[in-house]
Design a protein around this motif. Structure first.
Motif: not given
Length: 354
Positions: A173-182
């Protein structure tokens, strides 16, 4: 060479070796956590194409994440509610059938049939050794205590697996939400002159990984559904359980479908549950299905995901499985595709410029 210089070189070398050992030990200690992170990131990349598709339709990122995650949750819940009761019922039937299966295996008729089919094999000696081993196992208190310890270990392993699934889901969930930011933060670490090229390669790699995950899950779902229909038609033993095994093993590239097929055929040979005819029909079906999957389904489903030569696919899957187990086998092919993409679009053009 002066003594001071030799001492300094030796000290620096010792510190370097110690630092290397510390890093390797830390990686070994954190291997489980690294595996969780890798699995969560892999799944997040697999769901990213669906989220990106919704974003292109005008939805914000958070809404796309909620819709996709809700859809995945409903799908998993429906699968659990539809399959788990059947699996539990059939597993309980299997447990009830075990004494009768053992009795049939130990029956004189079955042993005599084995002697006729395999006259060179010492059937009586093998049967005596198995019977003696089982008798010793159930009459020896030490063996029973070992069995109890094994049951406890299985319970602990199941609890650890449930905990791992929860952790991976939360990280996903965290990676999916912040994938573009990462990804944008990673781009900032690259020199400005190479940033655009690096971003383009990263987008191609992440898209390939996402499509690969969706493609592999689709192939596994096709195998599981067709297996359930076919095994129900031929009245194979425990079709829901065997179809679920076929689905899970088909998630593993290359060897997964073959392994699941062998297990299903062997289960169909168990006396009292199946028959040689059922096993033969199942073997023929899976031989045909594997050809259809290799030459029809897989090219159509995976043609936009990854393009890797067959030999490299085999080598990558074997190497990934040896290094990281099932997770390594799953991510090996997209990793190999990423390396080939980098070689094709970065290394080869640099060599041509020299």
């Amino acid at each position: 060479m002066k003594i001071q210089n030799a001492f300094r070189i030796g000290l620096v070398g010792t510190l370097g070796v110690g630092l290397g050992l510390l890093i390797l030990t830390s990686l070994a200690t954190l291997s489980t956590i690294i595996t969780y992170i890798g699995a969560a990131l892999f799944l997040a990349l697999g769901l990213d194409p669906a989220m990106s598709w919704l974003e292109r339709r005008g939805l914000p990122r958070w809404a796309a994440i909620i819709i996709v995650m809700t859809g995945v949750g409903l799908l998993v819940a429906a699968l659990v509610l539809a399959v788990v009761p059947i699996i539990v019922d059939q597993v309980s039937q299997l447990v009830d059938e075990l004494p009768r299966i053992v009795a049939r295996v130990n029956s004189e008729d079955w042993i005599e049939a084995l002697k006729e089919q395999f006259p060179q094999v010492p059937i009586d000696e093998i049967n005596a050794q198995i019977t003696s081993g089982l008798t010793d196992f159930f009459t020896n208190p030490d063996k029973l205590s070992e069995l109890a310890g094994g049951v406890l270990q299985v319970a602990v392993a199941i609890g650890t697996g449930v905990f791992a699934v929860i952790i991976v889901f939360i990280l996903m969930l965290y990676f999916a939400a912040s994938l573009n930011t990462m990804k944008r933060a990673t781009y900032q670490l690259v020199p400005a002159s190479n940033r655009e090229r690096f971003a383009d390669l990263t987008e191609q790699i992440t898209q390939s990984v996402g499509r690969y995950v969706l493609g592999q899950v689709s192939l596994a779902a096709v195998n599981g559904i067709l297996s359930f229909i076919f095994l129900s038609i031929i009245r194979a033993p425990f079709p829901a359980v065997l179809a679920f095994i076929a689905f899970l093993l088909s998630l593993i590239p290359l060897v997964g479908t073959l392994t699941g097929s062998i297990i299903i055929v062997l289960v169909s040979l168990i006396p009292g549950l199946g028959s040689p005819l059922t096993a033969l029909v199942a073997a023929i079906y899976y031989l045909v299905y594997m050809q259809v999957e290799a030459y029809v389904l897989s090219p159509r489903i995976m043609n936009r995901a990854v393009k890797v030569p067959g030999a490299i696919v085999v080598i990558a899957a074997l190497a990934g499985g040896s290094l990281l187990g099932i997770l390594g086998a799953l991510i090996a092919i997209p990793v190999a595709a990423s390396i080939l993409l980098i070689i094709k679009q970065v290394v080869v053009p640099l060599q041509n410029e020299r």
